[in-house]
Write a protein that holds these residues in place. Sequence first.
Motif, short mmCIF file in Angstrom:
data_model
loop_
_atom_site.label_atom_id
_atom_site.label_comp_id
_atom_site.label_asym_id
_atom_site.label_seq_id
_atom_site.Cartn_x
_atom_site.Cartn_y
_atom_site.Cartn_z
N UNK A 8 0.83 -1.21 0.00
CA UNK A 8 0.00 0.00 0.00
C UNK A 8 0.86 1.25 0.00
N UNK A 9 1.88 1.27 0.85
CA UNK A 9 2.76 2.43 0.91
C UNK A 9 3.51 2.62 -0.41
N UNK A 10 3.96 1.52 -1.00
CA UNK A 10 4.65 1.59 -2.29
C UNK A 10 3.72 2.13 -3.37
N UNK A 11 2.45 1.67 -3.32
CA UNK A 11 1.47 2.17 -4.28
C UNK A 11 1.22 3.66 -4.11
N UNK A 12 1.13 4.11 -2.85
CA UNK A 12 0.92 5.53 -2.60
C UNK A 12 2.10 6.37 -3.10
N UNK A 13 3.31 5.87 -2.90
CA UNK A 13 4.49 6.60 -3.34
C UNK A 13 4.52 6.76 -4.85
N UNK A 14 3.89 5.83 -5.57
CA UNK A 14 3.85 5.92 -7.02
C UNK A 14 2.66 6.76 -7.49
N UNK A 15 1.49 6.53 -6.88
CA UNK A 15 0.25 7.14 -7.36
C UNK A 15 0.13 8.61 -6.98
N UNK A 16 0.43 8.95 -5.72
CA UNK A 16 0.20 10.32 -5.23
C UNK A 16 0.95 11.36 -6.07
N UNK A 17 2.27 11.24 -6.29
CA UNK A 17 2.94 12.24 -7.13
C UNK A 17 2.38 12.30 -8.54
N UNK A 18 2.00 11.12 -9.08
CA UNK A 18 1.45 11.09 -10.44
C UNK A 18 0.11 11.80 -10.51
#
Length: 207
Positions: A8-18
């Motif tokens: 989940x954290x890895x997904x957030x790190x990718x999705x949020x900036x995008x």
Amino acid sequence: MHAIRKWLLSGLLVIVPLVITLGVLNWIIGTLDQTLWLLPDDWQKWLVDHKVRGLGVLLTLAILLVVGAVASNFVGKRLLGWGDAVVRRIPVVRSIYSSVKQVSDTLFSENGNAFRTAVLVQWPREGLWTIAFVTGTPGSDVLEHMGGGDYLGVYVPTTPNPTGGYFVMLKRSDCIELKMSVDDALKYIVSMGVVVPGGPSTVAIKQ
């Protein structure tokens, strides 16, 4: 559970900036597309029917290039000078125009010094430090009321939105000039200290 939390954290790190980047780009393109009203009605209708977006960016760039080219030659300078004199004679409008023009000339002039230097200052009280940007030097009237001395005008931005902040005048000796660029300083402020220019990728909290 540990693996799920990590994913989940890895997904957030990718999705949020995008998502934030796409949102900002969408806002910029949508704003610049407002310039399309300059086109003929038939063209505007065709663009709306076919849901064409982004042409406002090209149109804005073209307008800026044309205006810049005209303003750079002798005839253009004379016309701009005449127009400037006319606008400055209109009540109410002249005060707004003069203020905005003075700020834009200071910010975008190649010879200007505003927002070219990042400094470290103690704010909002002694012992607390933050990053600010030099905007200029106080005028003689202001200096007289402050008892004279060598002062700098600085802009202290808020985080994570640096468009809001405070303008303060501090002694030059209380401002520590930083070697970091303005871009690096802005990244540092916007990231709330997470992105440290030239610093470690991780921060040790426990001693």
